[in-house]
Write an enzyme that holds these catalytic residues in place. Structure first.
Site, mmCIF file in Angstrom:
data_model
loop_
_atom_site.group_PDB
_atom_site.id
_atom_site.type_symbol
_atom_site.label_atom_id
_atom_site.label_comp_id
_atom_site.label_asym_id
_atom_site.label_seq_id
_atom_site.Cartn_x
_atom_site.Cartn_y
_atom_site.Cartn_z
ATOM 1 N N ARG A 396 0.847 -1.202 0.000
ATOM 2 C CA ARG A 396 0.000 0.000 0.000
ATOM 3 C C ARG A 396 0.876 1.243 0.000
ATOM 4 O O ARG A 396 1.837 1.353 0.766
ATOM 5 C CB ARG A 396 -0.904 -0.001 1.230
ATOM 6 C CG ARG A 396 -1.884 1.147 1.301
ATOM 7 C CD ARG A 396 -2.686 1.068 2.595
ATOM 8 N NE ARG A 396 -3.487 -0.138 2.665
ATOM 9 C CZ ARG A 396 -3.812 -0.758 3.795
ATOM 10 N NH1 ARG A 396 -3.395 -0.295 4.958
ATOM 11 N NH2 ARG A 396 -4.547 -1.847 3.772
ATOM 12 N N ARG A 465 -1.560 6.393 10.259
ATOM 13 C CA ARG A 465 -1.832 5.957 8.895
ATOM 14 C C ARG A 465 -1.978 7.144 7.944
ATOM 15 O O ARG A 465 -1.830 8.297 8.325
ATOM 16 C CB ARG A 465 -3.100 5.108 8.874
ATOM 17 C CG ARG A 465 -2.992 3.805 9.654
ATOM 18 C CD ARG A 465 -2.144 2.769 8.943
ATOM 19 N NE ARG A 465 -2.131 1.499 9.658
ATOM 20 C CZ ARG A 465 -2.996 0.521 9.469
ATOM 21 N NH1 ARG A 465 -3.966 0.650 8.604
ATOM 22 N NH2 ARG A 465 -2.887 -0.612 10.147
ATOM 23 N N LYS A 539 -3.153 1.453 15.123
ATOM 24 C CA LYS A 539 -3.138 2.615 14.234
ATOM 25 C C LYS A 539 -4.019 3.743 14.763
ATOM 26 O O LYS A 539 -4.872 3.531 15.614
ATOM 27 C CB LYS A 539 -3.643 2.188 12.856
ATOM 28 C CG LYS A 539 -5.092 1.737 12.878
ATOM 29 C CD LYS A 539 -5.452 1.032 11.601
ATOM 30 C CE LYS A 539 -6.890 0.523 11.669
ATOM 31 N NZ LYS A 539 -7.222 -0.412 10.620
ATOM 32 N N LYS A 541 -5.954 7.928 13.595
ATOM 33 C CA LYS A 541 -6.273 8.937 12.580
ATOM 34 C C LYS A 541 -6.827 10.201 13.278
ATOM 35 O O LYS A 541 -7.364 10.101 14.376
ATOM 36 C CB LYS A 541 -7.323 8.368 11.599
ATOM 37 C CG LYS A 541 -6.899 7.037 10.969
ATOM 38 C CD LYS A 541 -8.010 6.389 10.176
ATOM 39 C CE LYS A 541 -8.908 5.545 11.034
ATOM 40 N NZ LYS A 541 -8.371 4.263 11.440
ATOM 41 N N CYS A 731 -14.606 -4.201 0.922
ATOM 42 C CA CYS A 731 -13.198 -4.514 1.156
ATOM 43 C C CYS A 731 -12.764 -5.603 0.185
ATOM 44 O O CYS A 731 -13.572 -6.184 -0.534
ATOM 45 C CB CYS A 731 -12.986 -4.963 2.598
ATOM 46 S SG CYS A 731 -13.732 -6.564 2.971
ATOM 47 N N CYS A 737 -7.408 -11.869 1.700
ATOM 48 C CA CYS A 737 -7.418 -11.427 3.094
ATOM 49 C C CYS A 737 -7.526 -12.640 4.019
ATOM 50 O O CYS A 737 -8.486 -13.410 3.918
ATOM 51 C CB CYS A 737 -8.562 -10.462 3.368
ATOM 52 S SG CYS A 737 -8.641 -9.965 5.112
ATOM 53 N N CYS A 776 -15.435 -9.514 6.965
ATOM 54 C CA CYS A 776 -15.292 -9.810 8.392
ATOM 55 C C CYS A 776 -15.604 -8.545 9.182
ATOM 56 O O CYS A 776 -15.698 -7.458 8.615
ATOM 57 C CB CYS A 776 -13.879 -10.307 8.699
ATOM 58 S SG CYS A 776 -12.636 -9.004 8.830
ATOM 59 N N CYS A 780 -13.168 -2.966 7.155
ATOM 60 C CA CYS A 780 -12.357 -2.117 6.272
ATOM 61 C C CYS A 780 -13.204 -1.341 5.265
ATOM 62 O O CYS A 780 -12.798 -0.288 4.794
ATOM 63 C CB CYS A 780 -11.316 -2.968 5.542
ATOM 64 S SG CYS A 780 -10.079 -3.685 6.638
#
Length: 870
Positions: A396, A465, A539, A541, A731, A737, A776, A780
């Site tokens: 990424r 992130r 993470k 934000k 996602c 994944c 899941c 995401c």
């Protein structure tokens, strides 16, 4: 005699010297995959030829006595016109004579064969070449004898896992056995579902690591195994020895409750009871790992594995030896012990004998912008064959604000073609990621990105992130839009990790570069000024009107986890933003929960201590108070589609990229647009996985429009088909994944197509309705903020949520559990009809289902598990 492919491959794997297999293909299409895979065993003669003209292959196969031989002959009619067909011969004797074992009788080489030759045949004969010859010296001969003796000991390690914890435990057992004297080929490790229950009777020892899902249920990759075993009343397992380690949470349904007691590690206990009834011998007591322990399952696993290793005679072995990655450790231990995110990655990425990297490095590589994955579609088949999973890496890019130049887009297009699976994936964090990068290409991919002035630092892992900002050119002036992007970069650069590990591992080439980072022969270990040695618990934000504590991931049936919307705690001036983010980061660093990763997120720190406390901590570190939050109104969170003119006369155009996957004709079109806009155009990824082209001159606008029309790229209300399709997000999920229970990206467009037909009949096809799906509950694709959200429970089965608002200020509520596609259509058809007839003017779907009492409003994330259904 008729043999199955499984029997053939079992014989090939054992190296049966008297076995010769001839396959004749009479119908098209002819797959050469099985004979190709036979090459993986080494010491096998393999050939593929036309039936009418077999050439030398039959003669060579007949004369080959060093091992088995396998020949595929195809009738001419079956391969007529098949440009992919490749006649070849693979004879290990040629390599022994100094030549090439693989020769082709054609100038064409089938793509899958070329791929095998370039990346998988390396796995084949390395072990064979490392064995000492028959006339080796005494020491070598002794080592060989020991190895052959070890081969008589076998152990099979099977796991049922969703979050990966049971898988980690199983692999730790397999590693210890291999390093403790068991031959590598005598230790098998895989999912329970990949194992034939009928073969249990012939197994001397099986170790099970079993996690718990749902209400005391088996995880998706163990459910079929248990069901098949339950149905086999004829199976006698008196010769089987087994032991089990079970994982669960003793407080899932409340501390001390009967339901929690009943469901704790229930799959492991059910399996234990069943095996005992079938006559199997329990080698040692079943062990249990409890998420309630300070370090979760590690406490119970450490005690249990110590007893196991002692009984197996491998307790004195160093599990970290032989280039292996040692016992399972917590993420916090790994971060402390691996020299500021270095670990052994530099060496393990250069190891071409395997497609994967050691367990501890899989944790570290996240902080450098990558995840190790494997193709789950191929897992079961490859595990049955005894070959390694099809490992690859997702990488990424760090792309603050989602902005790139035309030249950078072209570079990424080249990268996905040369090193990945030929597609770009636009993420919900305004950046790209590429999938399917083989381990040998990871460094080359990073270097290609670096050459285009991009990197992947802090794109994943326990760090700050990618920093986001608005991608819509129609919300403010071009100058202001540019200024906001500047602050986005400012914040991101300020919060970057300072470790030199990224450059040392991925970018440096040659001895002269290495010398520049060496001090007295060793790599310097610096401590991060913001992150320290342990980085963040998870993470994080943040934004301008300062909002903290938002996060949407949770775990099925774990009431300690839930989605949460952020709290706005104040306002800061643009120039202060990076320092405010630093203070938020350090509060998260110092007070985040490091004992359990499920509770390590900033949202739980805010939830546990309260927004007011969190604000005080930030202000104390800032040295001044935040201003009062400015009033704001959220009107729309969808993307802009079509053309809009900026105040300087240039144009922008919003494109719809379904599910964010840039592929096929859309990829060709955007590449051509990038070539057209070199030196002037800009590209912005959106949080809804779409794309905005910007800074297009009046002269080039018609050229861009022509390309969009030619390649049928959706970019307007007319071409984006429906309101559902304009607002769908998913996602990646399967097949790459490792956490996905169900499909998302590959399936949501199919579901939306069926729902479009319903919406069209109801007259609401053009109504914008936010619909999202994830494989899941890690969320995401942000399904818990969708008006209609789906979260995978099992293959083809989803929990269905409704009632979030259109602009993102309200979570949705569980409406139906474990529903299939037909059930979804059955549920939504009457609701769509009611919405079409009874909605108020400009009323959104999420607001409607709440107002009409179809769903209960979710007022707070902490009510995620307790809000009653309607």
């Amino acid at each position: 005699m008729c043999l199955s492919y499984f029997q053939v491959h079992s014989a090939l794997q054992q190296g049966c010297g008297q076995l010769a297999v001839l396959l004749v293909a009479s119908q098209s299409p002819v797959s050469q995959l099985e004979v190709l895979r036979a090459m993986e065993y080494g010491g096998v003669y393999v050939a593929s030829a036309e039936l009418e003209n077999p050439g030398e292959c039959l003669k060579e196969a007949a004369s080959y006595t060093a091992g088995p031989s396998l020949v595929l002959l195809a009738e001419a009619a079956a391969i007529k016109g098949d440009e992919r067909w490749t006649a070849f011969r693979y004879d290990p004797r040629r390599e022994d004579a100094g030549g090439c074992a693989f020769v082709t009788d054609s100038s064409r080489v089938r793509e899958e064969i070329q791929g095998f030759l370039s990346r998988e045949s390396l796995l084949t004969l390395i072990a064979k070449k490392s064995l000492p010859s028959a006339n080796a010296g005494e020491a070598e001969g002794g080592a060989l004898s020991e190895g052959l003796a070890a081969a008589s000991k076998t152990v099979t390690v099977l796991y049922s896992s969703d979050t990966g914890h049971a898988e980690e435990c199983a692999k730790a057992v397999a590693r210890q056995c291999r390093n403790g004297g068991y031959a590598g080929s005598a230790v098998r490790c895989g999912t329970m579902d990949s194992f034939d229950v009928g073969a249990l009777a012939s197994e001397p020892l099986v170790v099970f690591c079993v996690a718990t899902a749902g209400k005391g249920e088996f995880c998706g990759n163990g459910r079929n195994f248990f069901q098949k075993l339950s149905d086999r009343s004829d199976l006698a397992l008196s010769d089987l020895k087994y032991c089990i380690f079970g994982l669960g949470d003793s407080h899932y349904w409340g501390k001390g409750t009967e339901e929690s007691k009943f469901n704790f590690a229930k799959p492991a206990r059910d399996l234990d009871n069943l095996l005992e009834k079938m006559g199997a011998q329990r080698m040692m007591p079943t062990g249990f790992g409890d998420d309630q322990d300070v370090d979760q399952y590690h406490t119970g696993f450490a005690e249990w594995k110590g007893q196991l290793f002692s009984r197996l005679g491998v307790d004195k072995a160093d599990a970290a030896g032989g280039g292996d990655d040692g016992p399972v450790k917590t993420d916090e231990q790994i971060k402390v012990e691996t020299k500021q995110l270095r670990g052994s990655m530099k060496e393990s990425l250069d190891d071409i004998t395997t497609g994967q990297i050691p367990f501890q490095d899989t944790k570290l590589i996240k902080s450098h912008g990558s995840y190790q994955q494997d193709d789950r579609d191929l897992r079961e088949e490859r595990q049955k064959m005894g070959v390694e999973n099809a490992f690859s890496f997702m990488i990424r890019v760090r792309l603050p604000g989602g902005f790139c130049t035309a030249e950078q887009w072209i570079a990424m297009d080249d990268i996905c073609q040369n090193f990945a699976n030929g597609t770009l994936k636009i993420t919900t964090r305004q950046t790209w990621q590429v999938h399917g990068v083989l381990k040998r290409d990871v460094k080359n991919t990073m270097r290609a990105m670096n050459k285009a002035c991009m990197d992947t630092v802090a794109a994943c892992g326990d760090v700050c992130r990618n920093v986001l900002c608005t991608s819509r050119p129609d919300v403010c002036s071009k100058e202001l839009h540019k200024e906001i992007l500047h602050y986005t970069y400012d914040i991101h650069d300020h919060c970057l990790p300072r470790s030199g590990a990224y450059h040392e591992i991925f970018l440096m080439q040659g001895d002269e570069m290495a010398e520049k980072t060496q001090i007295m022969g060793s790599t310097p270990v610096e401590e991060e000024p913001l992150y320290g040695l342990t980085y963040l618990p998870r993470k994080f934000k943040a934004g301008f009107n300062v909002a903290v504590g938002g996060g949407l991931g949770f775990t099925h049936n774990n009431q300690k986890t839930h989605p949460r919307l952020a709290d706005v705690i104040g306002f800061c001036k643009p120039g202060q933003a990076k320092y405010v983010c630093e203070c938020i980061l350090t509060v998260a660093r110092d007070f985040g929960d490091r004992t359990g990763r499920k509770h390590a997120r900033v949202k739980y720190t805010v939830e546990d201590y309260g927004p007011a406390w969190f604000k005080e901590q930030v202000e104390e570190r800032l040295g001044y108070p935040l201003e009062a939050a400015k009033p704001y109104t959220l009107e729309h969170r969808g993307d802009m589609h079509g053309w809009v003119k900026a105040n300087d006369g240039t144009w922008s155009c919003g494109l719809l990229i379904p599910i964010g996957r840039v592929k096929e004709s859309s990829r060709v079109c955007i590449r051509k647009i990038a070539e057209l806009l070199k030196g002037e155009g800009g590209f912005r990824m959106t949080c809804n996985q779409s794309l905005v082209l910007e800074n297009i001159s009046e002269a080039k606008k018609p050229m861009v429009q022509k390309l969009l029309d030619e390649y049928k790229v959706m970019h307007s209300k007319e071409t984006t088909v429906s309101g559902l399709r304009r607002n769908m997000v998913a996602c990646v999920a399967l097949p790459t994944c490792p956490l996905a229970f169900a499909e998302a990206e590959r399936y949501l467009p199919t579901l939306v197509e069926r729902l479009e037909a319903v919406a069209d009949k109801c007259g609401i096809q053009q109504d914008d309705i936010v619909i999202r799906m994830t494989g899941c509950p890690n969320s995401c694709g942000r399904p818990s903020m969708a008006e209609i959200g789906f979260i995978g429970k099992a293959p083809g089965t989803y929990n269905m949520y409704m009632g979030a608002d259109f602009v993102g200020k309200r979570l949705n509520t569980l409406y139906a559990e474990s529903v299939s596609e037909d059930e979804i259509i059955k549920i939504l058809t009457p609701i769509f009809g009611q919405y079409a007839k009874e909605k108020e003017k400009s009323e959104r779907f999420g607001d409607f289902v709440v107002r009409k009492g179809i769903i209960k409003e979710m007022k707070n994330g902490r009510d995620w598990w307790t809000t009653p259904e309607v």
